[in-house]
Design a protein around this motif. Structure first.
Motif, mmCIF file in Angstrom:
data_model
loop_
_atom_site.group_PDB
_atom_site.id
_atom_site.type_symbol
_atom_site.label_atom_id
_atom_site.label_comp_id
_atom_site.label_asym_id
_atom_site.label_seq_id
_atom_site.Cartn_x
_atom_site.Cartn_y
_atom_site.Cartn_z
ATOM 1 N N SER A 1 0.821 -1.204 0.000
ATOM 2 C CA SER A 1 0.000 0.000 0.000
ATOM 3 C C SER A 1 0.857 1.257 0.000
ATOM 4 O O SER A 1 0.614 2.200 -0.757
ATOM 5 C CB SER A 1 -0.929 0.003 1.223
ATOM 6 O OG SER A 1 -1.676 1.193 1.293
ATOM 7 N N TYR A 2 1.905 1.265 0.826
ATOM 8 C CA TYR A 2 2.780 2.433 0.904
ATOM 9 C C TYR A 2 3.550 2.631 -0.399
ATOM 10 O O TYR A 2 3.708 3.757 -0.878
ATOM 11 C CB TYR A 2 3.749 2.292 2.073
ATOM 12 C CG TYR A 2 3.111 2.506 3.435
ATOM 13 C CD1 TYR A 2 1.742 2.735 3.571
ATOM 14 C CD2 TYR A 2 3.868 2.473 4.591
ATOM 15 C CE1 TYR A 2 1.155 2.926 4.807
ATOM 16 C CE2 TYR A 2 3.288 2.672 5.849
ATOM 17 C CZ TYR A 2 1.927 2.890 5.946
ATOM 18 O OH TYR A 2 1.355 3.086 7.168
ATOM 19 N N SER A 3 4.029 1.537 -0.963
ATOM 20 C CA SER A 3 4.768 1.631 -2.232
ATOM 21 C C SER A 3 3.889 2.180 -3.345
ATOM 22 O O SER A 3 4.322 2.979 -4.179
ATOM 23 C CB SER A 3 5.317 0.261 -2.626
ATOM 24 O OG SER A 3 6.283 -0.187 -1.703
ATOM 25 N N ALA A 4 2.615 1.754 -3.361
ATOM 26 C CA ALA A 4 1.685 2.216 -4.387
ATOM 27 C C ALA A 4 1.436 3.713 -4.276
ATOM 28 O O ALA A 4 1.129 4.379 -5.271
ATOM 29 C CB ALA A 4 0.364 1.456 -4.265
ATOM 30 N N ARG A 5 1.589 4.261 -3.078
ATOM 31 C CA ARG A 5 1.395 5.697 -2.856
ATOM 32 C C ARG A 5 2.688 6.497 -3.089
ATOM 33 O O ARG A 5 2.700 7.716 -2.931
ATOM 34 C CB ARG A 5 0.896 5.952 -1.437
ATOM 35 C CG ARG A 5 -0.549 5.534 -1.206
ATOM 36 C CD ARG A 5 -0.978 5.836 0.219
ATOM 37 N NE ARG A 5 -2.391 5.569 0.414
ATOM 38 C CZ ARG A 5 -3.371 6.434 0.228
ATOM 39 N NH1 ARG A 5 -3.060 7.663 -0.208
ATOM 40 N NH2 ARG A 5 -4.621 6.123 0.443
ATOM 41 N N GLY A 6 3.758 5.809 -3.413
ATOM 42 C CA GLY A 6 5.009 6.498 -3.699
ATOM 43 C C GLY A 6 5.961 6.598 -2.522
ATOM 44 O O GLY A 6 7.037 7.186 -2.643
ATOM 45 N N PHE A 7 5.585 6.011 -1.379
ATOM 46 C CA PHE A 7 6.481 5.999 -0.235
ATOM 47 C C PHE A 7 7.499 4.875 -0.385
ATOM 48 O O PHE A 7 7.228 3.857 -1.019
ATOM 49 C CB PHE A 7 5.708 5.772 1.070
ATOM 50 C CG PHE A 7 4.628 6.773 1.332
ATOM 51 C CD1 PHE A 7 4.891 8.136 1.280
ATOM 52 C CD2 PHE A 7 3.345 6.361 1.633
ATOM 53 C CE1 PHE A 7 3.896 9.066 1.526
ATOM 54 C CE2 PHE A 7 2.340 7.285 1.878
ATOM 55 C CZ PHE A 7 2.613 8.645 1.823
ATOM 56 N N GLN A 8 8.669 5.049 0.231
ATOM 57 C CA GLN A 8 9.645 3.974 0.275
ATOM 58 C C GLN A 8 9.505 3.216 1.589
ATOM 59 O O GLN A 8 9.035 3.761 2.598
ATOM 60 C CB GLN A 8 11.058 4.526 0.118
ATOM 61 C CG GLN A 8 11.300 5.151 -1.240
ATOM 62 C CD GLN A 8 12.757 5.413 -1.506
ATOM 63 O OE1 GLN A 8 13.626 4.600 -1.179
ATOM 64 N NE2 GLN A 8 13.058 6.537 -2.129
ATOM 65 N N THR A 9 9.908 1.964 1.581
ATOM 66 C CA THR A 9 9.805 1.118 2.767
ATOM 67 C C THR A 9 11.170 0.525 3.110
ATOM 68 O O THR A 9 12.027 0.375 2.241
ATOM 69 C CB THR A 9 8.806 -0.038 2.541
ATOM 70 O OG1 THR A 9 9.218 -0.807 1.392
ATOM 71 C CG2 THR A 9 7.392 0.507 2.304
ATOM 72 N N ALA A 10 11.336 0.210 4.386
ATOM 73 C CA ALA A 10 12.605 -0.354 4.845
ATOM 74 C C ALA A 10 12.366 -1.381 5.931
ATOM 75 O O ALA A 10 11.440 -1.244 6.743
ATOM 76 C CB ALA A 10 13.517 0.759 5.373
ATOM 77 N N ILE A 11 13.195 -2.408 5.957
ATOM 78 C CA ILE A 11 13.245 -3.357 7.069
ATOM 79 C C ILE A 11 14.421 -2.951 7.943
ATOM 80 O O ILE A 11 15.562 -2.868 7.476
ATOM 81 C CB ILE A 11 13.424 -4.805 6.584
ATOM 82 C CG1 ILE A 11 12.177 -5.285 5.834
ATOM 83 C CG2 ILE A 11 13.702 -5.731 7.766
ATOM 84 C CD1 ILE A 11 12.301 -6.700 5.296
ATOM 85 N N ASP A 12 14.135 -2.670 9.201
ATOM 86 C CA ASP A 12 15.161 -2.241 10.142
ATOM 87 C C ASP A 12 15.733 -3.454 10.879
ATOM 88 O O ASP A 12 15.086 -4.495 10.981
ATOM 89 C CB ASP A 12 14.542 -1.260 11.138
ATOM 90 C CG ASP A 12 15.581 -0.481 11.915
ATOM 91 O OD1 ASP A 12 16.767 -0.556 11.557
ATOM 92 O OD2 ASP A 12 15.204 0.202 12.883
ATOM 93 N N ASP A 13 16.946 -3.323 11.389
ATOM 94 C CA ASP A 13 17.559 -4.326 12.282
ATOM 95 C C ASP A 13 17.650 -5.714 11.658
ATOM 96 O O ASP A 13 17.489 -6.725 12.350
ATOM 97 C CB ASP A 13 16.773 -4.422 13.601
ATOM 98 C CG ASP A 13 16.681 -3.097 14.307
ATOM 99 O OD1 ASP A 13 17.660 -2.331 14.257
ATOM 100 O OD2 ASP A 13 15.629 -2.811 14.916
ATOM 101 N N TYR A 14 17.920 -5.792 10.362
ATOM 102 C CA TYR A 14 17.997 -7.106 9.718
ATOM 103 C C TYR A 14 19.162 -7.907 10.302
ATOM 104 O O TYR A 14 20.294 -7.440 10.370
ATOM 105 C CB TYR A 14 18.197 -6.961 8.210
ATOM 106 C CG TYR A 14 18.163 -8.277 7.469
ATOM 107 C CD1 TYR A 14 16.957 -8.820 7.057
ATOM 108 C CD2 TYR A 14 19.333 -8.973 7.190
ATOM 109 C CE1 TYR A 14 16.907 -10.025 6.377
ATOM 110 C CE2 TYR A 14 19.299 -10.180 6.517
ATOM 111 C CZ TYR A 14 18.087 -10.706 6.112
ATOM 112 O OH TYR A 14 18.047 -11.908 5.459
ATOM 113 N N GLY A 15 18.855 -9.124 10.714
ATOM 114 C CA GLY A 15 19.864 -9.988 11.314
ATOM 115 C C GLY A 15 19.761 -10.077 12.813
ATOM 116 O O GLY A 15 20.498 -10.832 13.453
ATOM 117 N N ALA A 16 18.797 -9.314 13.403
ATOM 118 C CA ALA A 16 18.688 -9.293 14.861
ATOM 119 C C ALA A 16 17.417 -9.936 15.386
ATOM 120 O O ALA A 16 17.352 -10.288 16.557
ATOM 121 C CB ALA A 16 18.748 -7.855 15.375
#
Length: 255
Positions: free
Chosen positions: A146-161
Motif C-alpha cells: 500500500s505504501y509503495s503504491a502511494r510512492g512511499f519507500q519502505t525499509a526493514i530495520d535491524d535485519y539480522g537481529a
C-alpha cells in the motif's frame, strides 16, 4: 487484526485530531550517509521525550490502549520537527505494524501532516521496527504494498537481529534493508559476518533493494563494508542523533 468499525472510525478521528497520549514526545535525528557521493541522503527520526528522555523511556509509556495513537503521533511529530528544521533529504520514520489496522486509512494523518507542514511526501521512508513481535507477515506485506503504491519507500530495520529472515527479504521486497549493529560490530575481524553480508548483498542486488549498514562505529568497520560493496551508512562514527537538530557530518574524519 480485527477491530469493530465503530472503534476504527473513532481511532481514525482521534489520530487526525491528535489524541492526548498522556505524555509529550519529540524527535532526534541521525544522518544517513551516501558514501559514494559523500553526502547526507536522509535522516532517521528517533522518538524522544521532550526533556531528552530516550526511546526506552518513551516505549515504557506505550500500551494496548494508546499504541495506535502513539504510532500516528510519531509520524506527525517527525514530519513537523523535520520541516521546522529545514530537512530537505529523505526522512525515515519508524512505525509499529501492529498499530496499523488499515494502511489505506492509517496513512491519512501522515499525508495531512506533510501537507500542513510543507514536507514532500515523496521523501518519506517507512521503517518497520522490531519494537513488538510481528503478528502477521501478510499484514506487513499489505502495508508495504500500500505504501509503495502511494510512492512511499519502505525499509526493514535491524535485519539480522530478530524476526526478519531471508524469506522476509524476498517476499516483502523493501526499498531499503538496514543491517543490524550485531552484524557490523567487529565485522573487520569476522569472516563469518562478511560472508553473511555478501549473501544479503547478492539477494538485494537481485531484487533492487538498497543495503544500509547501521551502527557503524569504527573506521575498520566502514572500510570493510565499503570493500564489500555497501554504499549507505548510519552510526556514531559519522554522527550521534541530534536532539531536535540535524547533525552535520565530517566526511574527512580519519580517526
Amino acid at each position: 487484526m480485527s477491530i469493530p468499525k465503530s472503534i476504527r472510525q473513532q481511532t481514525c478521528k482521534d489520530c487526525l485530531e491528535g489524541k492526548d497520549l498522556g505524555f509529550e514526545i519529540t524527535m532526534a535525528f541521525q544522518p544517513i550517509i551516501d558514501w559514494q557521493t559523500q553526502q547526507v541522503c536522509a535522516y532517521e527520526a528517533l522518538v524522544r521525550g521532550t526533556e531528552g528522555q530516550g526511546a526506552g523511556w518513551v516505549f515504557e509509556q506505550i500500551n494496548h490502549d494508546n499504541r495506535y495513537y502513539f504510532d500516528q503521533a510519531c509520524r506527525v511529530k517527525a514530519i513537523e520537527v523535520a520541516a521546522r528544521l529545514g530537512c530537505e533529504t529523505f526522512l525515515h520514520i519508524n512505525f509499529l505494524p501492529n498499530a496499523v489496522y488499515s494502511p489505506e486509512t492509517c496513512i491519512r494523518a501522515t499525508i495531512e501532516a506533510a501537507d500542513l507542514y510543507g514536507f514532500d511526501l515523496n521523501k518519506l521512508v517507512f521503517e518497520v521496527t522490531e519494537g513488538e513481535e510481528i503478528v502477521s507477515k501478510a499484514h506487513l506485506q499489505r502495508i508495504f504494498s500500500s505504501y509503495s503504491a502511494r510512492g512511499f519507500q519502505t525499509a526493514i530495520d535491524d535485519y539480522g537481529a530478530g524476526y526478519a529472515s531471508h524469506s522476509w527479504l524476498v517476499e516483502l521486497r523493501p526499498h531499503i534493508l538496514k543491517l543490524d549493529r550485531s552484524l557490523i560490530t567487529d565485522l573487520d575481524q569476522s569472516l563469518e559476518k562478511q560472508q553473511e553480508i555478501k549473501k544479503v548483498l547478492a539477494q538485494c542486488t537481485l531484487q533492487g533493494t538498497r543495503v544500509l549498514a547501521e551502527g557503524v562505529e569504527t573506521e575498520a568497520e566502514l572500510n570493510t563494508l565499503v570493500a564489500l560493496g555497501v554504499r549507505f551508512f548510519q552510526g556514531y562514527y559519522f554522527a550521534k542523533p541530534g536532539f531536535e537538530s540535524l547533525p552535520d557530518v565530517n566526511f574527512n574524519r580519519t580517526t
